[in-house]
Design a protein around this motif. Structure first.
Motif, PDB file in Angstrom:
ATOM      1  N   MET A   1      37.852 -35.161   5.265  1.00 33.08           N
ATOM      2  CA  MET A   1      37.093 -33.903   5.260  1.00 33.08           C
ATOM      3  C   MET A   1      35.806 -33.973   6.080  1.00 33.08           C
ATOM      4  SD  MET A   1      35.836 -31.553   2.057  1.00 33.08           S
ATOM      5  CE  MET A   1      37.540 -31.206   1.613  1.00 33.08           C
ATOM      6  N   PRO A   2      35.017 -35.069   6.046  1.00 32.13           N
ATOM      7  CA  PRO A   2      33.799 -35.098   6.862  1.00 32.13           C
ATOM      8  C   PRO A   2      34.072 -34.894   8.353  1.00 32.13           C
ATOM      9  CG  PRO A   2      33.751 -36.851   5.231  1.00 32.13           C
ATOM     10  CD  PRO A   2      35.115 -36.247   5.167  1.00 32.13           C
ATOM     11  N   TRP A   3      35.128 -35.499   8.869  1.00 27.18           N
ATOM     12  CA  TRP A   3      35.454 -35.344  10.294  1.00 27.18           C
ATOM     13  C   TRP A   3      35.906 -33.911  10.582  1.00 27.18           C
ATOM     14  CZ3 TRP A   3      34.083 -36.708  14.689  1.00 27.18           C
ATOM     15  CH2 TRP A   3      34.897 -36.666  15.817  1.00 27.18           C
ATOM     16  N   ALA A   4      36.654 -33.323   9.664  1.00 24.25           N
ATOM     17  CA  ALA A   4      37.066 -31.929   9.828  1.00 24.25           C
ATOM     18  C   ALA A   4      35.848 -31.008   9.841  1.00 24.25           C
ATOM     19  CB  ALA A   4      38.022 -31.530   8.707  1.00 24.25           C
ATOM     20  N   LEU A   5      34.835 -31.304   9.023  1.00 30.95           N
ATOM     21  CA  LEU A   5      33.617 -30.491   8.999  1.00 30.95           C
ATOM     22  C   LEU A   5      32.827 -30.637  10.292  1.00 30.95           C
ATOM     23  CD1 LEU A   5      32.390 -30.970   5.320  1.00 30.95           C
ATOM     24  CD2 LEU A   5      33.326 -28.894   6.351  1.00 30.95           C
ATOM     25  N   VAL A   6      32.809 -31.831  10.875  1.00 28.74           N
ATOM     26  CA  VAL A   6      32.158 -32.017  12.174  1.00 28.74           C
ATOM     27  C   VAL A   6      32.783 -31.082  13.206  1.00 28.74           C
ATOM     28  CG1 VAL A   6      31.824 -33.617  14.096  1.00 28.74           C
ATOM     29  CG2 VAL A   6      31.437 -34.392  11.758  1.00 28.74           C
ATOM     30  N   ILE A   7      34.112 -31.082  13.262  1.00 25.58           N
ATOM     31  CA  ILE A   7      34.817 -30.228  14.217  1.00 25.58           C
ATOM     32  C   ILE A   7      34.576 -28.758  13.903  1.00 25.58           C
ATOM     33  CG2 ILE A   7      37.100 -29.599  15.101  1.00 25.58           C
ATOM     34  CD1 ILE A   7      37.980 -32.484  14.482  1.00 25.58           C
ATOM     35  N   PHE A   8      34.644 -28.414  12.631  1.00 27.84           N
ATOM     36  CA  PHE A   8      34.454 -27.021  12.211  1.00 27.84           C
ATOM     37  C   PHE A   8      33.075 -26.504  12.618  1.00 27.84           C
ATOM     38  CE2 PHE A   8      32.953 -23.984   8.972  1.00 27.84           C
ATOM     39  CZ  PHE A   8      33.897 -22.986   9.139  1.00 27.84           C
ATOM     40  N   ILE A   9      32.034 -27.294  12.375  1.00 24.42           N
ATOM     41  CA  ILE A   9      30.672 -26.866  12.702  1.00 24.42           C
ATOM     42  C   ILE A   9      30.492 -26.709  14.207  1.00 24.42           C
ATOM     43  CG2 ILE A   9      28.249 -27.585  12.680  1.00 24.42           C
ATOM     44  CD1 ILE A   9      28.832 -28.960   9.983  1.00 24.42           C
ATOM     45  N   CYS A  10      30.931 -27.698  14.964  1.00 23.94           N
ATOM     46  CA  CYS A  10      30.701 -27.682  16.415  1.00 23.94           C
ATOM     47  C   CYS A  10      31.546 -26.641  17.136  1.00 23.94           C
ATOM     48  CB  CYS A  10      30.993 -29.065  16.998  1.00 23.94           C
ATOM     49  SG  CYS A  10      29.846 -30.352  16.461  1.00 23.94           S
ATOM     50  N   MET A  11      32.723 -26.320  16.615  1.00 25.78           N
ATOM     51  CA  MET A  11      33.633 -25.427  17.333  1.00 25.78           C
ATOM     52  C   MET A  11      33.562 -23.970  16.839  1.00 25.78           C
ATOM     53  SD  MET A  11      34.746 -27.396  19.552  1.00 25.78           S
ATOM     54  CE  MET A  11      35.915 -26.254  20.320  1.00 25.78           C
ATOM     55  N   GLY A  12      32.502 -23.623  16.139  1.00 30.40           N
ATOM     56  CA  GLY A  12      32.340 -22.218  15.762  1.00 30.40           C
ATOM     57  C   GLY A  12      31.778 -21.989  14.381  1.00 30.40           C
ATOM     58  N   GLY A  13      31.914 -22.961  13.496  1.00 30.73           N
ATOM     59  CA  GLY A  13      31.439 -22.786  12.133  1.00 30.73           C
ATOM     60  C   GLY A  13      29.940 -22.584  12.045  1.00 30.73           C
ATOM     61  N   LEU A  14      29.188 -23.210  12.951  1.00 29.79           N
ATOM     62  CA  LEU A  14      27.737 -23.045  12.935  1.00 29.79           C
ATOM     63  C   LEU A  14      27.357 -21.590  13.216  1.00 29.79           C
ATOM     64  CD1 LEU A  14      25.134 -25.448  14.388  1.00 29.79           C
ATOM     65  CD2 LEU A  14      24.959 -23.030  14.924  1.00 29.79           C
ATOM     66  N   LEU A  15      27.952 -20.995  14.241  1.00 32.58           N
ATOM     67  CA  LEU A  15      27.666 -19.593  14.560  1.00 32.58           C
ATOM     68  C   LEU A  15      28.103 -18.671  13.431  1.00 32.58           C
ATOM     69  CD1 LEU A  15      28.594 -19.285  18.347  1.00 32.58           C
ATOM     70  CD2 LEU A  15      26.335 -19.060  17.319  1.00 32.58           C
ATOM     71  N   LEU A  16      29.262 -18.944  12.855  1.00 30.50           N
ATOM     72  CA  LEU A  16      29.762 -18.093  11.781  1.00 30.50           C
ATOM     73  C   LEU A  16      28.849 -18.125  10.563  1.00 30.50           C
ATOM     74  CD1 LEU A  16      33.543 -18.955  12.106  1.00 30.50           C
ATOM     75  CD2 LEU A  16      32.583 -16.658  12.314  1.00 30.50           C
ATOM     76  N   HIS A  17      28.286 -19.274  10.254  1.00 25.51           N
ATOM     77  CA  HIS A  17      27.461 -19.400   9.059  1.00 25.51           C
ATOM     78  C   HIS A  17      25.996 -19.066   9.306  1.00 25.51           C
ATOM     79  CE1 HIS A  17      30.932 -21.461   7.282  1.00 25.51           C
ATOM     80  NE2 HIS A  17      30.385 -21.165   6.136  1.00 25.51           N
ATOM     81  N   THR A  18      25.633 -18.717  10.540  1.00 23.52           N
ATOM     82  CA  THR A  18      24.265 -18.292  10.812  1.00 23.52           C
ATOM     83  C   THR A  18      24.202 -16.841  11.276  1.00 23.52           C
ATOM     84  OG1 THR A  18      24.454 -19.259  13.046  1.00 23.52           O
ATOM     85  CG2 THR A  18      23.389 -20.588  11.345  1.00 23.52           C
ATOM     86  N   ASP A  19      25.094 -16.445  12.185  1.00 21.15           N
ATOM     87  CA  ASP A  19      25.034 -15.100  12.753  1.00 21.15           C
ATOM     88  C   ASP A  19      26.097 -14.149  12.218  1.00 21.15           C
ATOM     89  OD1 ASP A  19      22.794 -15.278  14.291  1.00 21.15           O
ATOM     90  OD2 ASP A  19      23.826 -15.976  16.076  1.00 21.15           O
ATOM     91  N   PHE A  20      27.312 -14.633  12.045  1.00 22.60           N
ATOM     92  CA  PHE A  20      28.440 -13.754  11.721  1.00 22.60           C
ATOM     93  C   PHE A  20      28.868 -13.944  10.269  1.00 22.60           C
ATOM     94  CE2 PHE A  20      29.114 -14.904  16.326  1.00 22.60           C
ATOM     95  CZ  PHE A  20      28.468 -13.771  16.814  1.00 22.60           C
ATOM     96  N   ILE A  21      28.006 -13.550   9.351  1.00 24.76           N
ATOM     97  CA  ILE A  21      28.268 -13.784   7.931  1.00 24.76           C
ATOM     98  C   ILE A  21      29.523 -13.060   7.477  1.00 24.76           C
ATOM     99  CG2 ILE A  21      27.335 -13.526   5.596  1.00 24.76           C
ATOM    100  CD1 ILE A  21      24.532 -13.616   6.829  1.00 24.76           C
ATOM    101  N   ARG A  22      29.663 -11.802   7.868  1.00 20.81           N
ATOM    102  CA  ARG A  22      30.835 -11.028   7.438  1.00 20.81           C
ATOM    103  C   ARG A  22      32.115 -11.616   8.010  1.00 20.81           C
ATOM    104  NH1 ARG A  22      29.505  -5.433   9.646  1.00 20.81           N
ATOM    105  NH2 ARG A  22      28.332  -6.694  11.120  1.00 20.81           N
ATOM    106  N   SER A  23      32.076 -12.018   9.271  1.00 19.07           N
ATOM    107  CA  SER A  23      33.258 -12.631   9.893  1.00 19.07           C
ATOM    108  C   SER A  23      33.600 -13.957   9.222  1.00 19.07           C
ATOM    109  CB  SER A  23      33.013 -12.845  11.386  1.00 19.07           C
ATOM    110  OG  SER A  23      32.825 -11.615  12.054  1.00 19.07           O
ATOM    111  N   ALA A  24      32.577 -14.699   8.793  1.00 16.59           N
ATOM    112  CA  ALA A  24      32.822 -15.969   8.107  1.00 16.59           C
ATOM    113  C   ALA A  24      33.580 -15.749   6.806  1.00 16.59           C
ATOM    114  CB  ALA A  24      31.494 -16.677   7.832  1.00 16.59           C
TER     115      ALA A  24
END
Length: 366
Positions: free
Chosen positions: A126-149
């Motif tokens: 799971m930690p490696w999956a979270l690294v990929i998730f954050i870098c490949m779009g999860g960071l933007l989704l959890h900061t700017d696109f709350i509804r889309s997240a």
């Protein structure tokens, strides 16, 4: 301190935990997963004024109430209008605790829980999956696109009901997502494409066509919109509004990455590797090419292209962890992991190295 430093520290911490999680016992892996969850929720759930849309969401949160609820989801102004599910969620949270950061924490916890359920059903590390998730779009989704997240998290969780062919549960979850953001409409047809064997030639032609559109600056989506607009209304005003933030495309490192990832996926699929013999992973292959399609074919509408492609970015958690497992030699696996690691590092720095992403946290002094 550079703006991207806090994000780099958190991702690096997850990468270290991923290293230890790779060969850990189940008990140790559970402890590492709990540590990841605590860090993620503290970092993203308790963030302060971070991202482009923070001010807009914060203003709407404090302006909303039962007395003016209709002004938000019945308004025709696209800037003011909000989907009814999101509006009601905001109002209920205000009654529980009239604090915007409490609302952000609840949204982050909800989306993170569903994301973890999806990851744990497919990936051990799971930690490696979270690294990929954050870098490949999860960071933007959890900061700017709350509804889309929220929409994406509900779809990720609903994939289990696609596999079990439970249409009612799938529709229920994604209709809830639709009440948060209209982009959830992209997910509903996918129920009927599960198990459909799409020829590799279609994927290959799609990838080549998207690359050519970018390389030769062909605004295909604009041409289609202009044609439809003129046929229905006899004008081209809509296309001018849609292209307000349009930019000329360039062949960037992201384009090269998508081409490389798509080529590897098709090669492994053609070689009938075990990972690709199931309906589940053919479905993930489809999701990746939808990501590629929206990124390439809608380049002349960059905001729309980014929003639509982000809705499928979670699939990287699956394919980038599964692709190295098909390598016949260990050095190939190391090279692949190193390559995506460098790419994710560059992507993270470019995304966060702007003033609006200067990190603050409600638990820390300004």
């Amino acid at each position: 301190m550079p703006v991207f430093t806090p994000y780099l520290i958190v991702v690096s911490l997850f990468a270290v935990l991923a290293f230890f999680s790779e060969k850990a016992t189940d008990k140790t892996r559970t402890v590492l997963n709990i540590a990841c969850s605590i860090v993620f929720l503290l970092f993203f759930g308790l963030r302060g004024d971070v991202g482009w849309d923070y001010a807009g969401y914060c203003t709407r949160f404090y302006d909303l109430g039962w007395n003016n609820v209709g002004d938000f989801f019945l308004h025709h102004d696209s800037v003011t209008a909000m989907e009814p599910g999101f509006v009601l969620c905001v109002i209920l949270c205000r009654y529980l605790c009239p604090n915007f950061h409490f609302f952000l924490f609840l949204c982050t916890a909800f989306t993170y829980f569903l994301t973890c359920k999806f990851i744990s059903a497919n990936i051990r590390n799971m930690p490696w999956a979270l690294v990929i998730f954050i870098c490949m779009g999860g960071l933007l989704l959890h900061t700017d696109f709350i509804r889309s997240a929220v929409c994406m998290a509900l779809f990720m969780y609903s994939i289990r009901y696609i596999e079990e062919r439970k249409l009612k549960m799938f529709l229920l979850l994604n209709l809830i997502g639709l009440s948060f953001h209209v982009s959830a409409l992209l997910y509903i047809p996918l129920y009927f494409l599960y198990g459909v064997r799409i020829p590799n030639k279609i994927f290959l032609c799609t990838g080549l066509a998207g690359t050519l559109l970018l390389f030769f600056n062909i605004p295909l989506a604009s041409y289609i919109c202009i044609f439809i607009d003129k046929v229905l209304w006899g004008t081209d005003n809509v296309i001018l509004d849609l292209r307000e933030f349009s930019i000329l495309p360039t062949i960037q490192i992201g384009t090269v990455e998508r081409l490389a990832t798509g080529s590897l996926l098709l090669w492994c699929h053609r070689q009938t590797c075990g990972w690709y013999n199931s309906d589940r992973h053919r479905f993930y292959l489809l999701l990746f090419f939808l990501y590629y399609f929206f990124s390439s074919f809608l380049w002349d509408f960059p905001i729309i292209a980014m929003r639509f492609s982000l809705m499928f970015s979670f699939v990287y958690c699956i394919i980038w962890i599964s692709l190295p497992e098909t390598a016949s030699k260990s050095w190939k696996k190391i090279v692949f992991i190193a390559a995506i690691g460098i790419y994710m590092l560059l992507r993270l720095v470019v995304t966060t190295n702007v003033a609006v992403f200067r990190y603050t946290n409600v638990l820390l002094p300004c």
